[in-house]
Design an enzyme around this catalytic site. Structure first.
Site, PDB file in Angstrom:
ATOM      1  N   TYR A 145      15.039 -47.602 -25.081  1.00 31.62           N
ATOM      2  CA  TYR A 145      15.684 -48.237 -23.909  1.00 31.62           C
ATOM      3  C   TYR A 145      16.963 -48.962 -24.333  1.00 31.62           C
ATOM      4  O   TYR A 145      18.012 -48.822 -23.687  1.00 31.62           O
ATOM      5  CB  TYR A 145      14.676 -49.203 -23.277  1.00 31.62           C
ATOM      6  CG  TYR A 145      15.133 -49.867 -22.000  1.00 31.62           C
ATOM      7  CD1 TYR A 145      15.099 -49.182 -20.788  1.00 31.62           C
ATOM      8  CD2 TYR A 145      15.550 -51.196 -22.001  1.00 31.62           C
ATOM      9  CE1 TYR A 145      15.492 -49.803 -19.606  1.00 31.62           C
ATOM     10  CE2 TYR A 145      15.949 -51.827 -20.833  1.00 31.62           C
ATOM     11  CZ  TYR A 145      15.914 -51.121 -19.631  1.00 31.62           C
ATOM     12  OH  TYR A 145      16.312 -51.753 -18.466  1.00 31.62           O
TER      13      TYR A 145
ATOM     14  N   SER B 239      21.677 -53.457 -19.544  1.00 26.19           N
ATOM     15  CA  SER B 239      20.569 -54.417 -19.660  1.00 26.19           C
ATOM     16  C   SER B 239      20.869 -55.346 -20.833  1.00 26.19           C
ATOM     17  O   SER B 239      21.586 -54.958 -21.772  1.00 26.19           O
ATOM     18  CB  SER B 239      19.262 -53.674 -19.954  1.00 26.19           C
ATOM     19  OG  SER B 239      18.262 -54.558 -20.404  1.00 26.19           O
TER      20      SER B 239
ATOM     21  N   LYS C 107      20.798 -48.242 -23.072  1.00 26.88           N
ATOM     22  CA  LYS C 107      21.552 -49.273 -22.340  1.00 26.88           C
ATOM     23  C   LYS C 107      22.803 -49.717 -23.118  1.00 26.88           C
ATOM     24  O   LYS C 107      23.790 -50.145 -22.512  1.00 26.88           O
ATOM     25  CB  LYS C 107      20.640 -50.464 -22.019  1.00 26.88           C
ATOM     26  CG  LYS C 107      19.515 -50.114 -21.044  1.00 26.88           C
ATOM     27  CD  LYS C 107      20.062 -49.660 -19.706  1.00 26.88           C
ATOM     28  CE  LYS C 107      18.990 -49.307 -18.699  1.00 26.88           C
ATOM     29  NZ  LYS C 107      19.541 -48.884 -17.409  1.00 26.88           N
TER      30      LYS C 107
ATOM     31  N   ALA D 283      18.832 -48.365 -26.911  1.00 29.93           N
ATOM     32  CA  ALA D 283      19.839 -47.357 -27.280  1.00 29.93           C
ATOM     33  C   ALA D 283      20.534 -46.839 -26.030  1.00 29.93           C
ATOM     34  O   ALA D 283      21.768 -46.740 -25.977  1.00 29.93           O
ATOM     35  CB  ALA D 283      19.164 -46.204 -28.027  1.00 29.93           C
TER      36      ALA D 283
ATOM     37  N   GLY E  33      18.321 -43.661  -8.031  1.00 24.87           N
ATOM     38  CA  GLY E  33      17.049 -44.376  -8.212  1.00 24.87           C
ATOM     39  C   GLY E  33      16.888 -45.511  -7.220  1.00 24.87           C
ATOM     40  O   GLY E  33      16.474 -46.613  -7.590  1.00 24.87           O
TER      41      GLY E  33
ATOM     42  N   SER F 292      11.627 -38.137  -6.493  1.00 24.89           N
ATOM     43  CA  SER F 292      10.672 -37.350  -5.701  1.00 24.89           C
ATOM     44  C   SER F 292      10.706 -37.763  -4.243  1.00 24.89           C
ATOM     45  O   SER F 292      10.962 -38.918  -3.902  1.00 24.89           O
ATOM     46  CB  SER F 292       9.258 -37.478  -6.265  1.00 24.89           C
ATOM     47  OG  SER F 292       8.713 -38.708  -5.874  1.00 24.89           O
TER      48      SER F 292
HETATM   49  P1  NAP Z   1      12.309 -49.419 -10.860  1.00 24.15           P
HETATM   50  O1  NAP Z   1      11.736 -50.406  -9.917  1.00 24.15           O
HETATM   51  O2  NAP Z   1      11.389 -48.681 -11.780  1.00 24.15           O
HETATM   52  O3  NAP Z   1      13.199 -48.376 -10.012  1.00 24.15           O
HETATM   53  C1  NAP Z   1      13.875 -47.321 -10.632  1.00 24.15           C
HETATM   54  C2  NAP Z   1      13.873 -46.149  -9.680  1.00 24.15           C
HETATM   55  O4  NAP Z   1      14.516 -45.035 -10.327  1.00 24.15           O
HETATM   56  C3  NAP Z   1      12.456 -45.710  -9.324  1.00 24.15           C
HETATM   57  O5  NAP Z   1      12.347 -45.488  -7.933  1.00 24.15           O
HETATM   58  C4  NAP Z   1      12.313 -44.431 -10.119  1.00 24.15           C
HETATM   59  O6  NAP Z   1      11.398 -43.500  -9.590  1.00 24.15           O
HETATM   60  C5  NAP Z   1      13.723 -43.890 -10.089  1.00 24.15           C
HETATM   61  N1  NAP Z   1      13.908 -42.870 -11.115  1.00 24.15           N
HETATM   62  C6  NAP Z   1      13.290 -42.769 -12.312  1.00 24.15           C
HETATM   63  N2  NAP Z   1      13.667 -41.680 -12.954  1.00 24.15           N
HETATM   64  C7  NAP Z   1      14.541 -41.030 -12.141  1.00 24.15           C
HETATM   65  C8  NAP Z   1      15.259 -39.819 -12.250  1.00 24.15           C
HETATM   66  N3  NAP Z   1      15.157 -39.040 -13.342  1.00 24.15           N
HETATM   67  N4  NAP Z   1      16.060 -39.439 -11.228  1.00 24.15           N
HETATM   68  C9  NAP Z   1      16.165 -40.190 -10.116  1.00 24.15           C
HETATM   69  N5  NAP Z   1      15.494 -41.363  -9.958  1.00 24.15           N
HETATM   70  C10 NAP Z   1      14.686 -41.776 -10.955  1.00 24.15           C
HETATM   71  O7  NAP Z   1      13.403 -50.098 -11.801  1.00 24.15           O
HETATM   72  P2  NAP Z   1      14.320 -51.407 -11.542  1.00 24.15           P
HETATM   73  O8  NAP Z   1      13.646 -52.557 -12.193  1.00 24.15           O
HETATM   74  O9  NAP Z   1      14.726 -51.497 -10.135  1.00 24.15           O
HETATM   75  O10 NAP Z   1      15.577 -51.041 -12.459  1.00 24.15           O
HETATM   76  C11 NAP Z   1      16.766 -50.460 -11.934  1.00 24.15           C
HETATM   77  C12 NAP Z   1      17.788 -50.393 -13.061  1.00 24.15           C
HETATM   78  O11 NAP Z   1      18.034 -51.709 -13.557  1.00 24.15           O
HETATM   79  C13 NAP Z   1      17.331 -49.559 -14.251  1.00 24.15           C
HETATM   80  O12 NAP Z   1      18.424 -48.847 -14.790  1.00 24.15           O
HETATM   81  C14 NAP Z   1      16.859 -50.606 -15.240  1.00 24.15           C
HETATM   82  O13 NAP Z   1      16.910 -50.157 -16.558  1.00 24.15           O
HETATM   83  C15 NAP Z   1      17.841 -51.737 -14.965  1.00 24.15           C
HETATM   84  N6  NAP Z   1      17.340 -53.042 -15.391  1.00 24.15           N
HETATM   85  C16 NAP Z   1      16.223 -53.592 -14.806  1.00 24.15           C
HETATM   86  C17 NAP Z   1      15.793 -54.839 -15.247  1.00 24.15           C
HETATM   87  C18 NAP Z   1      14.583 -55.513 -14.654  1.00 24.15           C
HETATM   88  O14 NAP Z   1      14.249 -56.601 -15.099  1.00 24.15           O
HETATM   89  N7  NAP Z   1      13.920 -54.948 -13.658  1.00 24.15           N
HETATM   90  C19 NAP Z   1      16.463 -55.490 -16.285  1.00 24.15           C
HETATM   91  C20 NAP Z   1      17.585 -54.880 -16.847  1.00 24.15           C
HETATM   92  C21 NAP Z   1      18.026 -53.663 -16.376  1.00 24.15           C
HETATM   93  P3  NAP Z   1       9.909 -43.368 -10.288  1.00 24.15           P
HETATM   94  O15 NAP Z   1       9.225 -44.645 -10.048  1.00 24.15           O
HETATM   95  O16 NAP Z   1       9.307 -42.201  -9.571  1.00 24.15           O
HETATM   96  O17 NAP Z   1      10.116 -43.128 -11.754  1.00 24.15           O
END
Ligand code: NAP
Length: 244
Positions: free
Chosen positions: A152, A139, A156, A154, A8, A34
């Protein structure tokens, strides 16, 4: 040259981790769901500017056979897999009473089953190498719960259990497994929150600001580094003092 795989990673925290690990000298295997995520996106060029190899692999990490194929392709291209960062994650927020079965199943598949898929296949490569670092994105929602995020939270929380189990199963092979648990970080995921939600969250954070993606990638870099060679099975919260 050592190789890091970040799921991702076309944008957000995953892209920042990929960039930081490239600065640390790793060749980088990017992944996203994608092809479109890599179009009009300079992440590959920004990584290569550090003098390392970089290639992207399109796969849905919730899909077992796509992960198996992707790990084979990465191994064939780079020769080794030294660091795996299980970063891909999604939200489908809503109160439990109104949460659909589809919303629950999708979040568990993308956030939780993906860690099984990728750790099983990349972990097998690392076991043969007798070295490796696995870093999972949990998270604060997984540690403390969060109203409106039953699915979510669950997924994490499961990552915490999987992290400790992998640390116990693979430790004797020279592989460490740790998790980071971010609080609220400015990314497209948190941009979806409305102003009232953002204000309420800020009041709960001791540092009174959101975190940056670099504040996550720095800790991941440490966990992948030699300095963290005796750190395993740990969950490091990176939340500006959200939960105390
Ligand atoms: P993000 O900006 O939404 O980026 C996540 C990326 O993963 C997106 O490019 C997404 O593509 C891709 N993705 C989604 N489903 C996928 C799949 N089935 N296979 C491959 N790639 C996939 O999220 P982020 O904020 O950077 O978060 C990254 C991680 O940190 C996540 O695990 C999130 O739960 C964790 N996290 C984030 C925060 C926060 O505050 N941002 C806090 C705690 C934990 P699409 O956009 O096409 O779906």
């Amino acid at each position: 040259m050592a190789t890091a795989v970040i799921t991702g990673s076309a944008r957000g925290i995953g892209a920042a981790i990929a960039l930081r690990l490239a600065q640390d000298g790793y060749d980088i295997a990017l992944n996203d769901i994608s092809e479109a995520m890599f179009e009009d996106n300079d992440i590959v060029e920004r990584i290569k500017a550090n003098g390392v190899l970089c290639e992207y692999f399109v796969a849905d990490v919730s899909n077992y056979s796509q992960c198996e194929q992707m790990v084979k392709d990465i191994k064939a291209k780079f020769g080794t897999i030294d660091v795996l960062v299980n970063n891909a994650g999604i939200t489908r927020d809503g109160l439990l009473a109104r949460m659909s079965e589809e919303s629950f199943d999708t979040v568990i598949a993308v956030n939780q089953k993906s860690v099984f898929n990728m750790t099983k296949f990349a972990g097998s490569v690392m076991m043969k190498q007798r070295s490796g670092r696995i870093i999972n994105l949990s998270s604060v929602a997984g540690l403390w719960g969060n109203a409106g995020q039953f699915n979510y939270s669950a997924s994490k929380a499961a990552i915490v259990g999987m992290t400790k189990t992998v640390a116990k199963e693979l430790g004797s092979r020279g592989i460490t497994c740790n998790a980071v648990a971010p609080g609220f970080i400015s990314t497209p995921m948190t941009d979806k929150l409305n102003d009232a939600q953002k204000e309420a969250i800020l009041r709960m954070i001791a540092m009174r600001r959101y975190g940056t993606v670099e504040e996550i990638s720095g800790v991941v870099s440490f966990l992948a580094s030699k300095d963290a060679s005796y750190v395993t099975g740990q969950v490091i919260e990176i939340s500006g003092g959200l939960s105390m």
